[in-house]
Scaffold this motif. Structure first.
Motif, PDB file in Angstrom:
ATOM      1  N   PHE A 118       0.828  -1.207   0.000  1.00 41.37           N
ATOM      2  CA  PHE A 118       0.000   0.000   0.000  1.00 41.37           C
ATOM      3  C   PHE A 118       0.870   1.268   0.000  1.00 41.37           C
ATOM      4  O   PHE A 118       0.554   2.260   0.644  1.00 41.37           O
ATOM      5  N   GLY A 119       1.987   1.222  -0.688  1.00 38.51           N
ATOM      6  CA  GLY A 119       2.846   2.404  -0.832  1.00 38.51           C
ATOM      7  C   GLY A 119       3.882   2.566   0.262  1.00 38.51           C
ATOM      8  O   GLY A 119       4.562   3.585   0.308  1.00 38.51           O
ATOM      9  N   ARG A 120       4.010   1.569   1.152  1.00 39.26           N
ATOM     10  CA  ARG A 120       4.983   1.712   2.248  1.00 39.26           C
ATOM     11  C   ARG A 120       6.411   1.766   1.730  1.00 39.26           C
ATOM     12  O   ARG A 120       7.218   2.567   2.193  1.00 39.26           O
ATOM     13  N   SER A 131       7.089   5.072   0.073  1.00 44.13           N
ATOM     14  CA  SER A 131       7.180   6.158   1.053  1.00 44.13           C
ATOM     15  C   SER A 131       8.481   6.086   1.837  1.00 44.13           C
ATOM     16  O   SER A 131       9.049   7.113   2.203  1.00 44.13           O
ATOM     17  N   ARG A 154       4.245  10.833   5.840  1.00 43.29           N
ATOM     18  CA  ARG A 154       3.672   9.927   4.848  1.00 43.29           C
ATOM     19  C   ARG A 154       4.079   8.483   5.115  1.00 43.29           C
ATOM     20  O   ARG A 154       3.268   7.557   5.018  1.00 43.29           O
ATOM     21  N   GLN A 183       2.127   7.188   8.068  1.00 43.34           N
ATOM     22  CA  GLN A 183       0.727   6.930   7.738  1.00 43.34           C
ATOM     23  C   GLN A 183       0.587   5.621   6.958  1.00 43.34           C
ATOM     24  O   GLN A 183      -0.402   4.915   7.116  1.00 43.34           O
ATOM     25  N   ARG A 184       1.545   5.294   6.141  1.00 46.28           N
ATOM     26  CA  ARG A 184       1.442   4.096   5.302  1.00 46.28           C
ATOM     27  C   ARG A 184       1.963   2.842   6.000  1.00 46.28           C
ATOM     28  O   ARG A 184       1.875   1.755   5.455  1.00 46.28           O
TER      29      ARG A 184
END
Length: 178
Positions: free
Chosen positions: A16-18, A21, A173, A176-177
């Protein structure tokens, strides 16, 4: 048996974009570190310029104190000559002697100040302590223009704080990820 297989599966596929990021966070940290380096270089340049100008002023003070010393010694000699010839009373000679002593002490203090400023400049330039011959054209005439072609965004202080803001946003960010 199938449930155990699902638990051992690498879930990084569904990040999920970790990962992206984290890469952006590392890039922002590297950018911030380079901005810190540029800021430290800028601060050092400002310190060197300040030490240079302080030494320049100190040299002018020494020159002025020396002129004042020679003036007071000349007056002291004139008063002494008048005292020996009987024209003036002895009170004037004690005043002239004290003025010459004060001028000599002031000159010594200015020489010490010049040596201290010279040592500071030598330390900032990472050289041995020496007698610097400085450019005095700045004191002779005022520069015609105080404008610069460099934009405010290119200032190392501004770039440093912008890099800190960018790094904090990237860290936010990434958190959050996660």
């Amino acid at each position: 048996f199938g449930a155990l297989y699902i638990l051992n599966t690498n879930w990084e596929v569904f990040s999920f974009g970790r990962v992206k990021s984290r890469i952006q966070l590392a890039d922002a940290q590297a950018h911030q570190d380079s901005a810190v380096l540029e800021q430290e270089k800028f601060i050092h340049k400002v310190k060197v310029a300040g030490a240079y100008l302080n030494l320049l002023v100190a040299q002018r003070f020494v020159r002025t104190a020396l002129v004042n010393l020679t003036r007071s010694q000349t007056i002291q000699q004139q008063v002494r000559a008048k005292l020996l010839s009987g024209v003036n009373a002895g009170v004037d000679s004690s005043f002239a002697n004290s003025e010459a002593s004060r001028a000599k002490l002031e000159w010594i203090a200015m020489v010490n100040n010049e040596q201290q400023n010279s040592n500071i400049l030598a330390q900032l330039l990472n050289t041995t302590s020496q007698s610097f011959v400085l450019d005095t054209t700045f004191l002779e005439r005022v520069p015609s223009s105080f404008q610069t072609s460099i934009e405010l965004a290119q200032n190392p202080q501004v770039r440093f704080y912008q890099a800190r803001i960018d790094q904090a946003k990237s860290a936010e960010r990434a958190a959050q990820r996660s």
